[in-house]
Write a protein that holds these residues in place. Structure first.
Motif, mmCIF file in Angstrom:
data_model
loop_
_atom_site.group_PDB
_atom_site.id
_atom_site.type_symbol
_atom_site.label_atom_id
_atom_site.label_comp_id
_atom_site.label_asym_id
_atom_site.label_seq_id
_atom_site.Cartn_x
_atom_site.Cartn_y
_atom_site.Cartn_z
ATOM 1 N N ASP A 1 -8.546 1.211 1.740
ATOM 2 C CA ASP A 1 -9.742 0.472 2.167
ATOM 3 C C ASP A 1 -9.646 -0.085 3.578
ATOM 4 O O ASP A 1 -10.263 -1.109 3.882
ATOM 5 C CB ASP A 1 -10.024 -0.695 1.209
ATOM 6 N N GLY A 2 -8.848 0.515 4.433
ATOM 7 C CA GLY A 2 -8.711 0.030 5.792
ATOM 8 C C GLY A 2 -7.883 -1.242 5.907
ATOM 9 O O GLY A 2 -7.805 -1.846 6.964
ATOM 10 N N LYS A 3 -7.235 -1.639 4.801
ATOM 11 C CA LYS A 3 -6.410 -2.855 4.788
ATOM 12 C C LYS A 3 -4.961 -2.490 5.105
ATOM 13 O O LYS A 3 -4.522 -1.378 4.838
ATOM 14 C CB LYS A 3 -6.482 -3.531 3.421
ATOM 15 N N CYS B 1 0.167 1.091 7.752
ATOM 16 C CA CYS B 1 -1.060 1.810 8.069
ATOM 17 C C CYS B 1 -2.234 1.094 7.405
ATOM 18 O O CYS B 1 -2.078 -0.022 6.909
ATOM 19 C CB CYS B 1 -0.962 3.262 7.607
ATOM 20 N N ARG B 2 -3.376 1.715 7.381
ATOM 21 C CA ARG B 2 -4.557 1.140 6.732
ATOM 22 C C ARG B 2 -5.046 2.101 5.647
ATOM 23 O O ARG B 2 -6.242 2.361 5.516
ATOM 24 C CB ARG B 2 -5.646 0.860 7.759
ATOM 25 N N HIS C 1 -6.804 6.136 8.811
ATOM 26 C CA HIS C 1 -6.081 5.361 7.799
ATOM 27 C C HIS C 1 -4.612 5.757 7.715
ATOM 28 O O HIS C 1 -3.821 5.061 7.075
ATOM 29 C CB HIS C 1 -6.742 5.520 6.435
#
Length: 133
Positions: A55-57, A51-52, A80
């Protein structure tokens, strides 16, 4: 664990494989092929949520943490928590597809999430929750 780009106390798989903290793109590192192979193996594991979350990573979350994540889902942006997976086309190209949260949750994880207290869930996800917003 993050796929790459260590954040706070959350380790990076790419750094662990390289044996050092990477700066910039890991593709150009001497261990780039090993990093690629390992990240794809983890992405393909049934007991890992890709998933993200951080921090969207790209973030890897083991199944043992899914109940805590479900318990505290309202603390994270819904995007996220979407399960990501690669779809390979017949021409060799691939794209990232997603299953929105909570559609990827199974019944056992839902039941476990109802049994875990908020304090226990916070303890399990302390490293993620400690990151600045």
């Amino acid at each position: 664990m993050l796929e790459s780009s260590r954040r706070g106390t959350i380790p990076s798989l790419a750094d662990a494989i390289a044996g050092e903290e990477l700066v910039g793109n890991w593709w150009s590192h001497a261990s780039g092929k090993r990093i690629f192979a390992a990240t794809r193996a983890v992405r393909d594991a049934d007991d890992v949520l890709v998933c993200r979350l951080v921090d969207g990573k790209i973030t890897f979350v083991h199944a043992r943490l899914w109940p805590a994540l479900a318990r505290l889902a309202d603390q994270f942006p819904p995007a996220h928590l979407a399960r990501l997976h690669e779809v390979h086309g017949g021409n060799g190209a691939h794209r990232v597809a997603q299953v929105d949260y909570p559609d990827w949750l199974d019944d056992a994880t839902r039941a476990a999430a109802q049994k875990i207290g908020e304090a226990g869930a916070r303890d399990a996800l302390a490293a993620v929750l400690a990151l600045p917003a």
